[in-house]
Design an enzyme around this catalytic site. Sequence first.
Site, mmCIF file in Angstrom:
data_model
loop_
_atom_site.group_PDB
_atom_site.id
_atom_site.type_symbol
_atom_site.label_atom_id
_atom_site.label_comp_id
_atom_site.label_asym_id
_atom_site.label_seq_id
_atom_site.Cartn_x
_atom_site.Cartn_y
_atom_site.Cartn_z
ATOM 1 N N VAL A 1 6.529 -1.469 10.003
ATOM 2 C CA VAL A 1 5.281 -1.726 10.717
ATOM 3 C C VAL A 1 4.154 -1.071 9.944
ATOM 4 O O VAL A 1 4.303 0.048 9.432
ATOM 5 C CB VAL A 1 5.324 -1.155 12.150
ATOM 6 C CG1 VAL A 1 4.021 -1.437 12.884
ATOM 7 C CG2 VAL A 1 6.510 -1.726 12.927
ATOM 8 N N CYS A 2 3.043 -1.776 9.809
ATOM 9 C CA CYS A 2 1.838 -1.225 9.197
ATOM 10 C C CYS A 2 2.127 -0.770 7.756
ATOM 11 O O CYS A 2 2.722 -1.505 6.982
ATOM 12 C CB CYS A 2 1.317 -0.094 10.077
ATOM 13 S SG CYS A 2 -0.384 0.401 9.776
#
Length: 265
Positions: free
Chosen positions: A145-146
Site C-alpha cells: 500500500v502506498c
Amino acid sequence: MTPSTSRRNMLRGSAATAVLAAAGPALAGTAHAATAHAAPPPGAPHVGILLYDGYSLLDPTGPAEILARLPGASVTMIAEKRGAVRTDTRDVAVVADRSIAEVDRLDVLLVPGAGNRGTLGAMNNKALLGWIREMHRHSVWTTSVCTGSLILAAAGLLEGKRATTYWASAEYLQSAFGVTYLPQRYVRSGKIITAAGVSAGVDMALYLACLIAGEDTARAIQLAVEYAPDPPFDSGNAANADAQLKQRALELLAASQTASFGSSV
C-alpha cells in the site's frame, strides 16, 4: 460495566439476534456448537502485515479490516521485534504479535507505506528486505500500500513490472527501479498487487478478497464494513489536483510526521 462496554455488548447482541432471526428458530439452538467446532475452510489464508517504525496507520489497518473477514483467514501483525510499533505521526501504535524471525511462510504478505522517515528506513533495512524476499518466494500474493511499493522495489521484486504507489513517489519509483507506473487505485502484476496511497489499500484488499474467496464474499465483506465512499470533496485524485493543492497536501503530511506529539511515549 462502562458505557462503552455496554454499547459493545448491545451491538454484539443485536448482531447475533439478527443473524439467528434470519437463520430461523431451528438453527438457533445449534448455532453455538456449529461455530465452536467448525473447521477453517480449505486453503484459508494466513495474512501477514509488516509493521516498521513510521508506517502510515491506515495502510495496514484498512486492509486488515477487510482481509480479517475472509472465512477462516488469520491476520498477523509482524515486525522486527514483537511489541508496539509507532506510526509516522508517532501518536498511535499497533502491536506486532510476531517478529520476522518467528514467521517463515505466509499466503499473503502486505507491506504498508510510510512518510520519508519510515519508507527510507525500511528501504535500507537489510533484515526487512531479506525477509520480504523470503516471504515472496512462497507467498500466493505479495501486496503493498502506498510507498510500500518502494520497499518491494528495494527488495528487488518490482523490476520490469507494472505497479502503482503514492502519487508523489511515482516518478521516483519509475526512475530508480525500472517500474512502469500506472496511476490506478491498485495494479496487479502476476502475484504482486500494489495499491496507491493510503486509502487505496481498502480497494486493493477488496480486490484481493475477490481473488481469494470470490466476488460474492468480497461484496458481502464490503457491505459488512459498510464501505461506500462518499467524501465531501472531490479532491482525492492527484490527476485532477493543481500544483497548489498538491503542495499543501505534502506540507500537511510533512508537518504531521515531524510533530513531537507522543514522541516521549
